[in-house]
Enzyme design. Structure first.
Site, short mmCIF file in Angstrom:
data_model
loop_
_atom_site.label_atom_id
_atom_site.label_comp_id
_atom_site.label_asym_id
_atom_site.label_seq_id
_atom_site.Cartn_x
_atom_site.Cartn_y
_atom_site.Cartn_z
N HIS A 100 4.82 13.28 -32.60
CA HIS A 100 3.28 14.04 -32.24
C HIS A 100 4.44 15.53 -33.68
O HIS A 100 3.14 16.31 -34.56
CB HIS A 100 3.29 14.91 -31.47
CG HIS A 100 2.35 13.86 -30.68
ND1 HIS A 100 2.73 13.44 -29.91
CD2 HIS A 100 1.34 14.26 -30.52
CE1 HIS A 100 1.75 12.25 -28.96
NE2 HIS A 100 1.26 13.29 -29.88
N ARG A 142 -6.28 18.83 -30.67
CA ARG A 142 -5.55 18.26 -29.53
C ARG A 142 -5.46 20.12 -29.56
O ARG A 142 -4.76 20.97 -29.92
CB ARG A 142 -4.52 18.09 -30.93
CG ARG A 142 -4.84 16.02 -31.36
CD ARG A 142 -3.62 15.94 -32.04
NE ARG A 142 -3.35 14.66 -32.35
CZ ARG A 142 -3.54 13.94 -33.11
NH1 ARG A 142 -3.56 14.47 -34.37
NH2 ARG A 142 -3.77 12.62 -33.06
N ARG A 188 -10.47 18.33 -27.06
CA ARG A 188 -9.61 17.10 -26.08
C ARG A 188 -8.41 17.95 -24.95
O ARG A 188 -7.52 18.26 -25.44
CB ARG A 188 -8.47 15.73 -26.68
CG ARG A 188 -7.94 15.41 -25.79
CD ARG A 188 -7.45 14.15 -26.70
NE ARG A 188 -5.75 14.97 -27.43
CZ ARG A 188 -4.87 14.11 -27.77
NH1 ARG A 188 -4.81 12.78 -28.08
NH2 ARG A 188 -3.23 14.82 -28.35
N GLU A 209 -7.82 4.97 -24.64
CA GLU A 209 -6.16 4.37 -25.11
C GLU A 209 -5.25 3.43 -23.87
O GLU A 209 -4.56 3.59 -24.59
CB GLU A 209 -5.36 6.30 -25.06
CG GLU A 209 -5.97 7.17 -25.72
CD GLU A 209 -5.46 8.74 -26.19
OE1 GLU A 209 -4.31 8.95 -26.81
OE2 GLU A 209 -5.28 9.25 -25.35
N ASN A 259 -3.74 5.53 -31.71
CA ASN A 259 -2.25 5.27 -31.75
C ASN A 259 -1.63 4.96 -30.50
O ASN A 259 -0.84 4.33 -29.90
CB ASN A 259 -1.14 6.57 -31.92
CG ASN A 259 -2.13 7.91 -33.25
OD1 ASN A 259 -2.99 6.72 -34.01
ND2 ASN A 259 -2.50 8.88 -33.21
N ASP A 260 -2.20 5.39 -29.49
CA ASP A 260 -1.71 4.96 -27.98
C ASP A 260 -2.58 3.41 -27.73
O ASP A 260 -1.77 2.79 -27.22
CB ASP A 260 -1.99 5.74 -27.27
CG ASP A 260 -0.98 6.65 -26.82
OD1 ASP A 260 -0.05 6.67 -27.22
OD2 ASP A 260 -1.59 8.70 -26.45
N ARG A 282 5.07 4.05 -30.01
CA ARG A 282 4.88 4.36 -31.36
C ARG A 282 5.93 5.57 -31.94
O ARG A 282 5.81 5.23 -33.04
CB ARG A 282 3.69 5.31 -31.19
CG ARG A 282 4.12 6.49 -30.22
CD ARG A 282 2.37 6.82 -29.82
NE ARG A 282 2.62 7.49 -30.57
CZ ARG A 282 0.94 8.82 -30.32
NH1 ARG A 282 0.06 8.64 -29.59
NH2 ARG A 282 0.84 9.81 -31.04
N CYS A 332 -10.53 7.86 -33.93
CA CYS A 332 -9.42 9.10 -33.77
C CYS A 332 -8.32 8.82 -33.99
O CYS A 332 -7.11 9.90 -34.20
CB CYS A 332 -10.57 10.10 -33.36
SG CYS A 332 -9.77 10.12 -31.26
C1 PEP Z 1 -4.37 8.48 -30.43
O1 PEP Z 1 -3.30 8.20 -29.16
O2 PEP Z 1 -4.91 8.07 -30.90
C2 PEP Z 1 -4.42 9.63 -30.11
C3 PEP Z 1 -5.37 10.53 -31.35
O3 PEP Z 1 -4.45 10.89 -29.57
P1 PEP Z 1 -2.91 11.16 -30.04
O4 PEP Z 1 -2.11 11.04 -31.16
O5 PEP Z 1 -2.65 12.56 -29.93
O6 PEP Z 1 -1.96 10.70 -28.75
MG MG Z 2 -2.97 10.02 -27.56
#
Ligand code: PEP
Ligand code: MG
Length: 751
Positions: free
Chosen positions: A367, A474, A510, A609, A632-633, A643, A680
């Protein structure tokens, strides 16, 4: 340690100090030092090798080998016995050097006459700076006491090398001073872009200016007093954290154990009696811990060595009076250099402060990287060794595209870099020209481009980037920047300001996504074996609903008569969504009873996710107001690739046909059920990936603001239906990935 050896090494250090004080030029000092050591140790040869560059050692001074070899004889890291001492940071002590593994004969030095060899690494804080060698004709192994005395000398040499004592005023074409020559670090790309600035170390290094001492009693007293203050510090920290945080307590207990460790203290006392200053003695122990840390296979041992490293830093700060805050002023163009950094610490710097970030560790999926991306500053990760090489204020160029950091660059590199920055600025201007135009492909399909945000400071980008709304806000970033849980009224005021700034554009808030690497300093950390799959996001929200309720109430009140969009993170089952939505409905009902104005309309959605949610029944797809894929998740669970783990996170391509097929089938189901769907994750902001997602049927993409221009520019130049056909063909033909076909096709598109 026998007193004789103690006073011998003290005598030797005393002579060294006198030599350092007398001779002014670096080379003259080195020459005197090797003579002194050979004389004191009764050996025919003493030589000092220093690094010319990170891979090459150079013979810089010798007593006993041929003088012509000085500055001529060079060895690669790992080459010969000297190279091995430097690479493995070990002592090699042998009576019969030629038969030792790795021996390399260097005819120009005339060393064939010498049978015994003792090589000691000159190292500082786990970083090899060179090698000290003594050799003699007689075949003998040096005694442990002699080796110890040489180690003490090597420690002093390391400090002097670090301070540039051997390089100033040479004029002999020798080594350029440490921390002054240009060094390029080859790391990995964390975030694209280019920036120039000056180094700002997140944790400033402690500089030891005097490694010698001729008054051991005074130094022993200083060490003793410093250890007492250290113990007091640790006790005070323990007293304040006992009730809060089990993990921190465990670390502090370990610190206390070290601070009371008799053997640790005794070793430092011995070193002081041998002629080192208290600071140098602490640093010698720290160096040892760092070297072992790099070699230890056992995680527990590594952690303990890490503790020693940390506590040595504290002790050094006490001894030198150099605190975490050294009083140095941050340059106005700071590039943050750190071993690693969490998102909360990074956010403390504030948006717009940093030009770029270079980390020794770090990961693209973390993050902290997400924050760097949101701030649109280049990030290089895995730049090994940069925290030991860089000094505050050093000029640095960050090349996020290539994953390079040029520290103290020379003129040519700097000029090439300026050209690159100018080129990027021209591209930005071109993108700015597209701001008011739609992301309409040549085939007529229009994609709605939104931006990801998390801070109030991100909102001005809505106008400058041309985003149609905020596809992902976020909310946890607000929690991460504080030292305590925010109050409902504060959150309400903040959300209201975000909506004001959005001027009617949609903002998808979110709810809190903490856990995994997003750790709040004021919440008890969980000791979980696998936090990414642990108690995080909505799981935590539902188990401890107080914070979720407060947040939902703050959102409802902030909307007051305006539309409100809320989405829940990391939903793995329909029941979780229903439970979370029930909380939202309760928040609405409460506000109604209180007579407060309600949102003019409310959309409640979920982030997809986890693969499980993508396979949820159609009934669920009809039930939600919208879905947003958190790629991403989702990707990390689809490929079972953490990740945050650089070893595995790049192994799998999001354009692999298996992932595209999975997404395509999900998009089709959402189309059939009429479920509004967006994407996203970070991939939405990479032009080729964005084209693939749009071609699969995603009509809303949310990305960091800086990506909107490049993505829009590409979409406007192509036919999405052709991209769809290419992806379908790749799937049908059984190709592993659609990337080669897409890349080749994009290369053929008119610019
Ligand atoms: C994701 O997981 O793609 C996402 C947008 O959330 P974050 O990157 O904050 O986990
Ligand atoms: Mg995520």
């Amino acid at each position: 340690m026998p007193e004789r050896i103690e006073s011998e090494s003290r005598k030797l250090l005393g002579r060294l100090r006198a030599a350092m004080a007398e001779a002014s030029a670096g080379q003259a000092r080195l020459d005197r030092i090797v003579r002194l050591i050979a004389d004191s140790m009764g050996t025919e040869v003493c030589s000092i090798y220093l690094f010319r560059d990170p891979d090459t050692l150079e013979l810089c001074a010798t007593e006993g080998l041929r003088p012509e070899a000085v500055h001529q004889t060079r060895l690669r890291l790992g080459e010969g016995l000297v190279g091995r001492v430097a690479r493995d940071r070990i002592v090699i002590n042998t009576a019969d050097a030629p038969s030792e593994r790795g021996f390399r004969y260097m005819p120009e030095t005339g060393e064939e006459r010498f049978s015994s060899f003792c090589g000691i690494p000159i190292q500082r804080l786990g970083e090899a700076l060179g090698v000290l060698v003594v050799q003699s004709r007689a075949a003998r192994v040096f005694t442990p006491d002699e080796v110890y005395a040489l180690e003490i000398v090597a420690m002093v040499l390391a400090e002097m090398t670090e301070l540039g004592a051997f390089t100033a005023g040479d004029g002999n074409g020798a080594l350029s001073p440490r921390h002054q020559r240009p060094v390029t670090f080859r790391g990995l790309q964390g975030q694209e872009g280019a920036a120039m600035g000056r180094v700002w170390l997140h944790e400033p290094r402690v500089v030891v200016t005097n490694p010698f001492s001729d008054d051991p009693d005074r130094e022993l007293a200083r060490l003793c007093a410093a250890i007492d203050s250290l113990r007091e510090q640790v006790d005070a920290m323990l007293a304040t954290s006992v009730s809060v945080d089990a993990e921190e307590v465990a670390v502090l207990e370990a610190y206390r154990m070290i601070a009371n460790s008799k053997s640790w203290i005794r070793r430092m006392q011995d070193d002081i009696r041998s002629g080192l200053s208290a600071e140098a003695a602490v640093e010698k122990e720290q160096s040892l811990a760092r070297t072992r840390m790099g070699q230890a296979a056992d995680a527990y041992l590594r952690d303990r060595l890490h503790d020693i490293d940390d506590i040595s830093n504290r002790l050094l700060r006490i001894l030198t009076g150099q605190g975490g805050d050294t009083g140095a002023a941050m340059p106005d163009d700071p590039v943050l250099v750190a071993r690693n950094i969490g998102p909360g610490e990074l956010l403390d710097y504030g948006k717009g402060t940093l030009r770029g970030i270079v980390l020794e560790e770090g990961s693209v999926g973390s993050h902290a990287a997400v924050v760097a991306r949101a701030w649109a500053i280049p990030l290089v990760i895995r730049a090994e060794g940069i925290t030991t090489e860089a000094l505050n204020g050093d000029p640095i160029l960050v090349d996020g595209d290539q994953g390079l950091a040029h520290l103290r660059p020379d003129e040519t590199v700097r000029r090439a870099f300026e050209d690159k920055i100018a080129m990027l600025a021209r591209a930005q201007e071109r993108y700015a020209g597209l701001r008011h135009l739609p992301a309409k492909a040549l085939c007529g399909t229009t994609i709605s481009l939104h931006m990801n945000a998390g801070l109030m400071a991100d909102l001005p980008s809505l106008a400058s980037s041309g985003a149609e709304g905020v596809g992902l806000f976020r909310t946890e970033l607000q929690f991460l920047v504080r030292n305590q849980m925010p109050k409902r009224a504060e959150l309400q005021a903040l959300y209201a300001r975000v909506m004001d700034a959005a001027q009617g554009k949609r903002v998808a808030f979110r709810t809190l996504d903490i856990g995994s690497d997003k750790v709040l300093s004021y919440m008890k950390p969980q000791d979980e074996p696998n936090p990414a799959m642990g108690w995080r996001a909505i799981r935590l929200g539902l188990d401890k609903p107080g914070v979720l309720r407060m947040q939902l109430q703050a959102l409802v009140r902030a909307a007051a008569g305006r539309p409100l969009t809320v989405m829940f993170p990391f939903v793995a089952t329909p029941e979780e969504f229903r439970a979370a939505r029930a909380e939202f409905d309760k928040a609405l009902a409460r506000e109604r009873i209180l007579g407060h104005p309600l949102p003019s309309q409310a959309e409640v959605g979920a982030m997809v996710e986890t693969p499980s949610l993508a396979f949820a029944p159609d009934e669920f797809l009809r039930e939600v107001d919208f879905l947003s894929v958190g790629g991403n998740d989702l990707k990390q669970f689809f490929f079972a690739a953490d990740r945050e783990n650089e070893r595995v996170r790049r192994r799998y391509d999001p354009l692999s046909t298996s992932f595209l097929r999975f997404l395509r089938d999900f998009v089709r189901r959402c189309e059939a059920t009429g479920t509004p769907l967006g994407f996203c994750g970070e991939d939405a902001g990479r032009p080729v990936e964005a084209v693939a997602l749009a071609a699969l049927g995603f009509r809303t993409l949310s990305m960091r603001p800086a990506s909107i221009g490049p993505v829009k520019s590409l979409i406007r130049r192509i036919r999405l239906d052709e991209a769809t056909r290419l992806i379908e063909d790749a799937i049908a033909a059984g190709h592993d990935s659609a990337r080669p076909a897409l890349d080749a096709w994009l290369a053929r598109q008119p610019v």
